[in-house]
Design a protein around this motif. Structure first.
Motif, PDB file in Angstrom:
ATOM      1  N   SER A  40       0.945 -52.024  67.904  1.00 31.59           N
ATOM      2  CA  SER A  40       1.844 -51.110  67.649  1.00 31.59           C
ATOM      3  C   SER A  40       3.355 -51.703  67.865  1.00 31.59           C
ATOM      4  N   GLU A  46      -0.273 -49.276  62.952  1.00 39.87           N
ATOM      5  CA  GLU A  46      -0.989 -48.222  63.645  1.00 39.87           C
ATOM      6  C   GLU A  46      -2.492 -48.654  63.150  1.00 39.87           C
ATOM      7  N   TYR A  82      -2.318 -40.806  71.567  1.00 44.15           N
ATOM      8  CA  TYR A  82      -1.399 -41.202  70.784  1.00 44.15           C
ATOM      9  C   TYR A  82      -0.990 -40.282  69.995  1.00 44.15           C
TER      10      TYR A  82
END
Length: 199
Positions: A40, A46, A82
């Motif tokens: 990231s 991602e 996340y």
């Protein structure tokens, strides 16, 4: 040397303490978190689902289904983390333990995917172990048969009439005066060892 080492390592790992396998689960999830953070920050990718799925596959294959389920239980909060970070919405409406309705499909999909991957890996591992055992049993039976034929001086053979293919055992080759193994035995080879009056 390598052939002897592999079964020993396999036996050692199969008898390893469960805490070692569960520690592997914790370590795998921790390394997955580090990998996700690195992807990231430095690559702007991602890859949380892919990385965690790889970690779960690794744990399921080496540790078994119990540690893999434990790793999945650790991975779900990490996955939610996340979603929970500032900018994702949950942080400002109740903290880490709150789950917004919009996040539920992603979390449920991750759970279903994790369970599917774990079960698939467990089935594959069980099947591979079963095939290895069957192969070893077959080789052992063949070795016993060959030794028994050698001691009793008896041979065995098969003949596929449709294809004409012959298969001779090693002792069958010796009985007829051929050095085993004969790559492509034939009916003519058999007849060459039969007395002309008996053909």
């Amino acid at each position: 040397g390598r052939k002897m080492l592999k079964p020993r390592l396999s036996r050692w790992w199969s008898k390893a303490f469960m805490p070692v396998r569960y520690a592997l689960a914790v370590l795998s999830v921790a390394l997955a978190l580090v990998a996700v953070e690195w992807l990231s920050r430095f690559l702007h990718v991602e890859g949380i689902v892919s990385v965690f799925v790889c970690a779960l596959l690794f744990v399921a294959w080496l540790g078994g289904i119990g540690p893999a389920l434990f790793a999945a239980a650790l991975a779900v909060p990490a996955f939610h983390y996340y979603l929970w970070q500032p900018g994702h919405g949950a942080f400002s409406t109740g903290g880490f333990f709150s789950v917004q309705i919009g996040e539920l499909p992603r979390i449920l999909l991750f759970i279903v995917t994790a369970l599917f991957v774990i079960l698939l890996s467990a089935v594959q591992k069980t099947t591979a172990a079963s095939l290895r055992r069957s192969r070893d049993d077959l080789r052992r039976s063949e070795a016993f048969l060959a030794e028994g034929q050698k001691i009793s001086h008896t041979g065995s053979w098969s003949w596929n009439l449709a294809t004409g293919k012959l298969i001779w055992s090693e002792e069958h080759c010796r009985i007829f005066g051929f050095d085993p193994p004969v790559a492509t035995p034939s009916y003519e080879m058999f007849l060459s060892r039969v007395h002309p009056e008996d053909r």
